[in-house]
Design an enzyme around this catalytic site. Structure first.
Site, PDB file in Angstrom:
ATOM      1  N   SER A 157       0.835  -1.213   0.000  1.00  0.00           N
ATOM      2  CA  SER A 157       0.000   0.000   0.000  1.00  0.00           C
ATOM      3  C   SER A 157       0.870   1.263   0.000  1.00  0.00           C
ATOM      4  CB  SER A 157      -0.933  -0.014   1.213  1.00  0.00           C
ATOM      5  OG  SER A 157      -0.190  -0.056   2.421  1.00  0.00           O
ATOM      6  N   TYR A 158       0.221   2.419  -0.015  1.00  0.00           N
ATOM      7  CA  TYR A 158       0.889   3.725  -0.100  1.00  0.00           C
ATOM      8  C   TYR A 158       1.974   3.863   0.974  1.00  0.00           C
ATOM      9  CZ  TYR A 158       1.414   8.809  -0.258  1.00  0.00           C
ATOM     10  OH  TYR A 158       1.930  10.077  -0.356  1.00  0.00           O
TER      11      TYR A 158
END
Length: 482
Positions: A157-158
């Site tokens: 994820s980010y």
């Protein structure tokens, strides 16, 4: 505000230095300068450190259940330094001689069952610290890898997050993430078979979520065969921290024993693992405690004690006097410097300033800290020495002449808090900018009153032909004087 401070103070100190023969830019910034100050002050502490001797008396003991070690606990305060270490060599040797052939009796034995929850998932700063310590990776390198895992491999994820928690809305995705991990790497099968996906660890906390949640694997399978070795190492660390949430807590028995030996007190601590739990995912003798700090197995209290009972006698096998020396602070590595930036309040000694700072007050953001270190390296203010970071004479000279308002990490952390107040609506933007303007006027006034800057290369060489001052210049073949 950053632009005003950086532009004006960089110009002021660069011009001052150039007037004294120093070539190049002396960049000054709201975050880079206190970061440099952290490194300079750590190096100064190391350089000025004077080691002091102290002595430990260690007994090797043999009860019925098996051997263990105990350490002498001096009762006379005159023999101790402020850290409780024995600084009287004669006393240590006298005690060792007196206790050499005696029998130790267990005066007290206390055993407590301790439970240690899984570490939280990663934020960028923690990922950078861990990769620096485990693999020697640089902060910018880790950011680039994390960005690649997110953008190119779609594996995580980010990454530019300062949060180590997950929202409860993502509980429904656990099955999909675990399935994707198994499809990506079949070698995970033994670990995944042991998972309890119904466990709800402390990582699931909506009140702790900031702009982004912690870094975790995605719900889509990825191609680990297309990852470089460095990328896989970072990915593996991220997925282990996610999987740890679904393994049981680590449990161990902590035993603390006090012994009486010839009228002197000896102490021993040890632990025995009862449930391995999530620590099975971190098999190198290192795990994460509740506060996220590593627990070294060789640390005090990590010996495996045999079963002990109060009143039991132990034979003294031998007794050693160990010569020790106090150790200087360790130089920063990129990971520990990132940690210091995140927790700037720790380095503030001024009580009034400390009182105004939140305990978690830091400088920079998850997204900018690696870049700040890169700037300092590029400017020649710090350099890498193996895995550590040290300041250069130019960096030391700059910090020596800068006003504390710009080099003190605590002052910079206060600015960060003021920005938060603007965001929360408790301070107006106009008030904030007015304060910046007043501060900047003061700082430039201080800069203009600076005496000679003590910078290397500012003191130029003299021409052997005409005795005129020379300047160090750069060419494609390297530096030269002209």
């Amino acid at each position: 505000a950053d632009w005003l401070v950086g532009m004006n103070l960089t110009r002021a100190f660069s011009v001052l230095a150039q007037q004294q023969g120093h070539q190049g830019v002396l960049s000054v910034g709201r975050v880079q300068t206190p970061t440099l100050a952290l490194v300079v002050r750590r190096d100064q502490k190391i350089a000025s450190f004077v080691p002091k001797p102290f002595w430990d008396v260690v007994a090797n003991l043999q009860p019925q259940g098996g051997p263990f070690q105990a350490k002498w606990l001096p009762a006379n305060a005159n023999w101790l330094d402020e850290e409780g270490r024995c600084i009287n060599q004669e006393a240590a040797r006298t005690i060792a001689a007196r206790c050499q052939s005696g029998q130790a009796t267990l005066a007290s034995v206390e055993t407590l069952r301790k439970r240690e929850g899984a570490p939280l998932v990663m934020d960028l700063g923690t990922l950078q610290q861990e990769c620096s310590k485990r693999f020697g990776f640089g902060a910018q390198q880790v950011l680039d890898i994390a960005q690649s895992l997110y953008e190119t491999h779609k594996a995580t994820s980010y990454p530019r997050t300062d949060c180590r928690y997950l929202p409860t809305s993502m509980l429904s995705e656990i099955g999909a993430v675990v399935t994707a991990l198994l499809h990506s790497d079949e070698k995970l099968s033994p670990v995944i078979d042991r998972l309890d996906q119904t466990l709800k660890s402390r990582v699931w906390n909506d009140s702790k979520i900031t702009a982004h949640h912690g870094i975790i694997p995605t719900t889509a399978p990825c191609r680990i065969d297309r990852m470089s070795e460095e990328e896989f190492r970072v990915y593996d660390l991220i997925r282990r921290h996610y999987l740890a949430q679904f393994l049981h807590v680590h449990e161990y028995d902590q035993t603390d024993a006090r012994l009486d030996l010839a009228g002197e007190t000896f102490v021993a601590s040890g632990r025995q693992v009862r449930v391995e739990g999530w620590k099975a995912l971190f098999p190198r003798g290192k795990g994460k405690g509740q506060d996220g700090d590593d627990e070294e197995e060789e640390a005090s209290g990590a010996q495996a004690l045999p079963p002990l009972r109060q009143g039991e006698s132990c034979t003294v096998v031998d007794l050693l006097v160990k010569d020790r020396q106090t150790q200087p602070p360790k130089p920063f590595a990129e990971g520990t410097l990132i940690s210091a930036m995140k927790n700037a309040a720790r380095f503030v000694t001024d009580e009034r300033l400390r009182a105004r700072l939140r305990e978690s007050a830091g400088i920079g953001t998850e997204a900018t800290r690696a870049g700040i270190i890169e700037i300092l390296l590029k400017r020649g203010f710090i350099r890498k020495k193996g895995r550590t970071i040290v300041s250069t004479p130019v960096g030391q000279g700059l910090i020596a002449v800068l006003p504390p308002q710009i080099s003190n990490p605590g002052m910079t952390a206060l600015w960060e808090q003021a920005l938060d107040q603007v965001a929360e609506g408790t301070m107006t933007l106009d008030d904030f900018m007015e304060r910046q303007s007043v501060l900047l006027d003061k700082l430039i006034e201080i800069a203009l009153q600076q005496p000679q800057l003590n910078l290397p290369e500012a003191l130029s060489e003299t021409c052997p032909k005409c005795q005129a001052k020379m300047r160090k210049r750069k060419s494609s073949n390297g530096p030269f004087w002209s």
